[in-house]
Design an enzyme around this catalytic site. Sequence first.
Site, PDB file in Angstrom:
ATOM      1  N   ASP A   7       0.851  -1.191   0.000  1.00 22.30           N
ATOM      2  CA  ASP A   7       0.000   0.000   0.000  1.00 22.30           C
ATOM      3  C   ASP A   7       0.887   1.241   0.000  1.00 22.30           C
ATOM      4  OD1 ASP A   7      -2.797   1.050   0.136  1.00 22.30           O
ATOM      5  OD2 ASP A   7      -1.997   2.047   1.911  1.00 22.30           O
ATOM      6  N   GLU A   9       0.884   5.810   0.394  1.00 24.30           N
ATOM      7  CA  GLU A   9       0.234   7.099   0.628  1.00 24.30           C
ATOM      8  C   GLU A   9       0.928   8.121  -0.260  1.00 24.30           C
ATOM      9  OE1 GLU A   9      -2.486   7.289   2.184  1.00 24.30           O
ATOM     10  OE2 GLU A   9      -2.437   5.355   3.208  1.00 24.30           O
ATOM     11  N   HIS A  57      -4.501  10.908   5.366  1.00 22.19           N
ATOM     12  CA  HIS A  57      -3.413  10.141   6.004  1.00 22.19           C
ATOM     13  C   HIS A  57      -2.746  10.866   7.176  1.00 22.19           C
ATOM     14  CE1 HIS A  57      -0.843  12.729   3.585  1.00 22.19           C
ATOM     15  NE2 HIS A  57      -1.248  12.172   2.457  1.00 22.19           N
ATOM     16  N   HIS A 153      -5.486   6.704   7.353  1.00 20.73           N
ATOM     17  CA  HIS A 153      -4.829   5.790   6.429  1.00 20.73           C
ATOM     18  C   HIS A 153      -3.329   5.801   6.702  1.00 20.73           C
ATOM     19  CE1 HIS A 153      -8.066   5.058   3.275  1.00 20.73           C
ATOM     20  NE2 HIS A 153      -8.629   5.843   4.173  1.00 20.73           N
ATOM     21  N   ASP A 158      -2.380  -0.238   6.483  1.00 19.95           N
ATOM     22  CA  ASP A 158      -3.342  -0.701   5.480  1.00 19.95           C
ATOM     23  C   ASP A 158      -2.870  -1.972   4.793  1.00 19.95           C
ATOM     24  OD1 ASP A 158      -4.895   1.418   6.161  1.00 19.95           O
ATOM     25  OD2 ASP A 158      -4.736   2.492   4.259  1.00 19.95           O
TER      26      ASP A 158
END
Length: 242
Positions: A7, A9, A57, A153, A158
Amino acid sequence: MRQIVLDTETTGLEAARGHRLIELGCVELLARRVSGSHFHHYLNPERDIDAGAQAVHGISIEFLADKPRFADVADEFLAYIKGAELIIHNAAFDLGFLDAELARLGPSYGRISDYCTVLDTLALARETYPGQRNSLDALCKRLDIDNSHRELHGALLDAEILADVYLALTAGQGALDFFAPEADTSTDRAAAAQLSLGERPPLRVRFADAAELAAHEARLAAIDKASKGGCVWRRIEAVAAA
């Protein structure tokens, strides 16, 4: 099989408009088990973060000021994922950013698809639950996976949650372990021996009563009337009676 749940960001939503990675998180699965190995870095994007992205986030540009750039960790990251199957939720989004970062490093770095294969859990969830919400949060709720600790997040968090979601989504696809030690079945065999054919109770046979037969006949008559070719059950009865 070695699998890497990944994952990211980012500073915003569009890699094509110059947005960058700011966090990269990976969790390793070996033979469908979390191995304990992971790859995680916060990254200095060398640009501002959109307010909307930061609200999701919670990562600020001040926090990232002393963090490495993607170029600083690229070789380590590519070595970590090489030869594995990447598991990503909405893979097109993350791959777009990863490929854009690799392109900044020069053509010799190629694309993520040059290093590994990719499985998109969003596509998998849509096949499994068509017409339903298939966000990570929605899948956690549907599959009874605890994500109560996910207030914002985060790439590594995640990825850990997605690993649980993926394993739950594909729970029936595990390989059979043909080399597992044979279970002790002596107790089961003894119990089965006690129920010899002669000791088992006879099966109960239930015949339709008059009301059920009448309802069946009425249904066949309705089908016979509505169908151009007649009721197939009538034809079967006629052949059986001949």
